[in-house]
Write an enzyme that holds these catalytic residues in place. Structure first.
Site, PDB file in Angstrom:
ATOM      1  N   THR A   1       5.086 -12.283  -0.577  1.00  0.00           N
ATOM      2  CA  THR A   1       5.182 -10.850  -0.871  1.00  0.00           C
ATOM      3  C   THR A   1       5.968 -10.220   0.265  1.00  0.00           C
ATOM      4  O   THR A   1       5.533 -10.217   1.411  1.00  0.00           O
ATOM      5  CB  THR A   1       3.792 -10.209  -0.989  1.00  0.00           C
ATOM      6  OG1 THR A   1       3.096 -10.824  -2.077  1.00  0.00           O
ATOM      7  CG2 THR A   1       3.907  -8.723  -1.251  1.00  0.00           C
TER       8      THR A   1
ATOM      9  N   LYS B   1       5.430  -6.705  -7.583  1.00  0.00           N
ATOM     10  CA  LYS B   1       4.284  -7.019  -6.726  1.00  0.00           C
ATOM     11  C   LYS B   1       3.800  -5.775  -5.982  1.00  0.00           C
ATOM     12  O   LYS B   1       2.599  -5.609  -5.745  1.00  0.00           O
ATOM     13  CB  LYS B   1       4.654  -8.126  -5.732  1.00  0.00           C
ATOM     14  CG  LYS B   1       3.495  -8.581  -4.829  1.00  0.00           C
ATOM     15  CD  LYS B   1       2.327  -9.146  -5.621  1.00  0.00           C
ATOM     16  CE  LYS B   1       1.115  -9.458  -4.746  1.00  0.00           C
ATOM     17  NZ  LYS B   1       1.311 -10.620  -3.869  1.00  0.00           N
TER      18      LYS B   1
ATOM     19  N   LYS C   1       0.363  -5.197   5.534  1.00  0.00           N
ATOM     20  CA  LYS C   1       1.815  -5.403   5.456  1.00  0.00           C
ATOM     21  C   LYS C   1       2.354  -4.983   4.094  1.00  0.00           C
ATOM     22  O   LYS C   1       3.352  -4.261   3.989  1.00  0.00           O
ATOM     23  CB  LYS C   1       2.134  -6.868   5.743  1.00  0.00           C
ATOM     24  CG  LYS C   1       3.584  -7.279   5.530  1.00  0.00           C
ATOM     25  CD  LYS C   1       3.814  -7.983   4.179  1.00  0.00           C
ATOM     26  CE  LYS C   1       3.073  -9.299   4.077  1.00  0.00           C
ATOM     27  NZ  LYS C   1       3.366 -10.000   2.809  1.00  0.00           N
TER      28      LYS C   1
END
Length: 291
Positions: free
Chosen positions: A96, A171, A239
């Site tokens: 990701t 995502k 993140k």
């Protein structure tokens, strides 16, 4: 069988790579910490000293590492995949990461005659172990179709979402939804705890109704058992939320719910919980409420 390269054998990558080995594929392997790759080497994967060496020996190179800086170093850096990849190869980053970086990688590899897909996954450690991951892909249709049989070994819901970067944008949508759902999950269980209810019983009932979600049904029982081991690290989720907030700012899009969820997770990291699974958010609410 294609010659496959695999980079990254963490919580997710180890199981995903194992499925490809079990399917009979030859795999050349690299991970920053070799010991974390021992079980794959014992099953027949061949160790390489650098990502470039993996790429030299492979037709399709998969990577699933930690942060965008790791993706950049692994694919575009010194001794990176770009230095070893042959014309006609395909590089599939399943980390990701940033949609912008996915586009940059696609352009840089294209200049060498190498194709690229961004293919982040959702489903956590359980989905990786059971090969039931959702895989959201960005890139060119013919390249996607060529890699699809390998994706289907690792996941059950695989889709091409658009051109380069589209997998990462999808995502981000996934992570935004999870961020809000996790707030609801931990607040629901904190309320149940304060009320003196049995958490497992509450989860069993509400998880089968309109309040049901992947988070309450899969992570709720872990919270009830006091199991905060990572299927997905808090530090990695911070993140991801950071990437989503950065992308939203660039699109002039306001996402106040995501910003609030991000602050709670930053608080979790500040309390020393960054290496817990995302369900570790419960510990923040536990401390706030003296549960």
């Amino acid at each position: 069988m294609s010659k496959i390269g695999w980079i990254g054998t963490g919580v997710m990558g180890q199981s995903m790579c194992m499925h490809l080995l079990d399917a009979g594929h030859n795999i050349h392997l690299y991970n920053r910490t070799r010991a974390k790759a021992d079980s794959l080497i014992e099953k027949g994967a061949v160790w390489c000293e650098t990502p470039a060496q993996v790429a030299e020996k492979s037709d399709i190179i998969f990577s699933i590492v930690g942060f965008p800086k790791d993706v950049r170093e692994t694919i575009l850096g010194t001794n990176g995949v770009i230095e070893g990849a042959k014309a006609g190869a395909v590089v599939v980053d399943m980390t990701t990461s940033s949609p912008g970086l996915a586009k940059e990688i696609h352009t840089a590899l294209k200049a060498k005659g190498v194709d690229a897909l961004d293919a982040p996954v959702s489903g956590g450690d359980l989905g990786a172990r059971q090969a039931t991951l959702a895989i959201m892909v960005g890139g060119d249709q013919p390249v996607y179709e060529g890699v699809l049989p390998l994706f289907e070994i690792m996941g059950k819901n695989v889709a091409l979402m658009g051109g380069p970067g589209a997998g990462q944008h999808t995502k981000m949508s996934n992570q935004i939804l999870i961020a809000g759902t996790m707030i609801g999950t931990v607040e629901s269980l904190a309320y149940a705890c304060k009320s003196g209810l049995d958490l497992e019983s509450v989860i069993k009932v509400i998880g089968s109704g309109a309040a049901g979600s992947w988070s309450i049904n899969n992570l709720g029982p872990r919270i009830a058992r006091g199991d905060y081991d990572p299927g997905f690290y808090i530090k990695h989720f911070i993140k991801d939320m950071g990437i989503a907030l950065d992308e939203a700012r660039q699109m002039n899009l306001s996402l106040p719910g995501l910003a609030l969820a991000n602050q709670f997770y930053v608080a979790a990291a500040a309390l020393g919980h960054e290496n817990l699974g995302t369900q570790g958010l419960y510990k923040v609410f536990e401390q706030m409420n003296a549960l």
